[in-house]
Each structure stands twice: as C-alpha cells, then as structure tokens.
Design a protein around this motif. Structure first.
Motif, PDB file in Angstrom:
ATOM      1  N   GLU A   2       0.832  -1.209   0.000  1.00 49.49           N
ATOM      2  CA  GLU A   2       0.000   0.000   0.000  1.00 49.49           C
ATOM      3  C   GLU A   2       0.861   1.252   0.000  1.00 49.49           C
TER       4      GLU A   2
ATOM      5  N   LEU B 239       2.571   1.628  -3.441  1.00 44.21           N
ATOM      6  CA  LEU B 239       1.665   1.995  -4.524  1.00 44.21           C
ATOM      7  C   LEU B 239       0.957   3.331  -4.295  1.00 44.21           C
ATOM      8  N   SER B 240       1.268   3.991  -3.199  1.00 46.20           N
ATOM      9  CA  SER B 240       0.657   5.287  -2.905  1.00 46.20           C
ATOM     10  C   SER B 240       1.231   6.380  -3.801  1.00 46.20           C
ATOM     11  N   GLN B 241       0.630   7.547  -3.739  1.00 42.47           N
ATOM     12  CA  GLN B 241       1.122   8.673  -4.547  1.00 42.47           C
ATOM     13  C   GLN B 241       2.416   9.244  -4.007  1.00 42.47           C
ATOM     14  N   ARG B 242       2.709   9.043  -2.717  1.00 45.66           N
ATOM     15  CA  ARG B 242       3.954   9.527  -2.103  1.00 45.66           C
ATOM     16  C   ARG B 242       4.665   8.384  -1.383  1.00 45.66           C
TER      17      ARG B 242
ATOM     18  N   ALA C  55       9.571   6.477  -5.966  1.00 44.61           N
ATOM     19  CA  ALA C  55       8.600   7.547  -6.233  1.00 44.61           C
ATOM     20  C   ALA C  55       8.425   7.804  -7.730  1.00 44.61           C
ATOM     21  N   GLN C  56       9.481   7.614  -8.503  1.00 42.81           N
ATOM     22  CA  GLN C  56       9.425   7.888  -9.936  1.00 42.81           C
ATOM     23  C   GLN C  56       9.018   6.678 -10.768  1.00 42.81           C
TER      24      GLN C  56
ATOM     25  N   PRO D  96       3.577   3.041 -10.985  1.00 37.96           N
ATOM     26  CA  PRO D  96       2.929   2.495  -9.790  1.00 37.96           C
ATOM     27  C   PRO D  96       2.259   1.132 -10.026  1.00 37.96           C
TER      28      PRO D  96
ATOM     29  N   ARG E  35       7.275  -1.323  -8.420  1.00 39.04           N
ATOM     30  CA  ARG E  35       7.618  -0.570  -7.210  1.00 39.04           C
ATOM     31  C   ARG E  35       8.406  -1.429  -6.214  1.00 39.04           C
TER      32      ARG E  35
END
Length: 138
Positions: free
Chosen positions: A7, A10-13, A60-61, A64, A69
């Motif tokens: 989780e 796969l988050s935005q941050r 982060a880059q 996702p 990841r």
C-alpha cells in the motif's frame, strides 16, 4: 506486512511513507536488507551518493505497479555486499544486480510473494541496469 508495504509502495507519495517506516524502526525489522542502505554512503569517504535517498526517489518515480515498485525498492540491496574501490578510489558495485536478485529470493520467501510476482520482481532487480530487456509486470 507485505500488504501494508505494498500500500505504501503503490501510494502517490511512497517516498514519504518509506521514510516514516524507516524512521519508526519498522524497516529494520521487516526489510533489514533495505535498512542497510540507510547511511551506507557515510561508511566510505569515497562513496558520496546516498543510496537510501536514491532508492526512495527511484520508487517515487517508478510506474505504480506492484512488481515495478517492489523492484524499485529492492534494486540496490546488493550494493552493501559488492562495494569495491578502483585504484584512484572510485567506488564500484560490480555484480550488485545479481547479488540483489539472490537476496530477493529470501525476501520473497519471508514476505510470501506469489511465484509469478516473485519471478518478475527478481528479474527486474537482476536486470535493472538493462531496462529495455523486459516487459513490465502487473
């Protein structure tokens, strides 16, 4: 543990989440192979690049996707075991991709990855220096 880490990854941050996991002490318990990257650059006057910060940035880059990841998080775990120095002090990590793929086998077993995801993540780690050679996983 695998679900919670996934989780975060796969988050935005994911970089923010990884920093919180690391500073809380949980990374050392869950993924000591990743924890070993924290401050690793300080163990040598010739190694100036912060491998932990680099890892967080790569995650982060990265696209996702689960396998991508996870591979991004683990792509440099072999560096701790392969660091060497050239005649003028240049730092090398020859074979860190192969060592990282080998270390991942233990991580995959410990975190109960399914066989298909484990095979994809292992391949991504082993071939991360040659990104054009593989298809992206789920």
């Amino acid at each position: 543990i695998t679900e919670v880490m996934s989780e975060v990854l796969l988050s935005q941050r994911p970089d923010w989440g990884l920093e919180r996991i690391q500073t809380s002490g949980l990374m050392a318990m869950v993924l000591p192979e990743v924890e070993a990257l924290v401050g690793f650059h300080r163990s040598s006057r010739h190694h100036h690049k912060d491998v932990w910060q680099h890892t967080c940035q790569v995650v982060a880059q990265a696209v996702p996707r689960f396998t991508v990841r996870w591979a991004a998080l683990l792509h440099d775990v072999g560096k701790v075991y392969t660091r060497s120095y050239g005649p003028k002090g240049k730092v090398h990590f020859f074979g860190h991709d192969d060592v990282g793929a080998y270390l991942f086998e233990g991580i995959a077993a410990r975190l109960c990855f399914d066989d298909e995801s484990a095979a994809t993540i292992r391949a991504l780690i082993q071939h991360h220096l040659r990104p054009g050679l593989h298809r992206w996983g789920r």
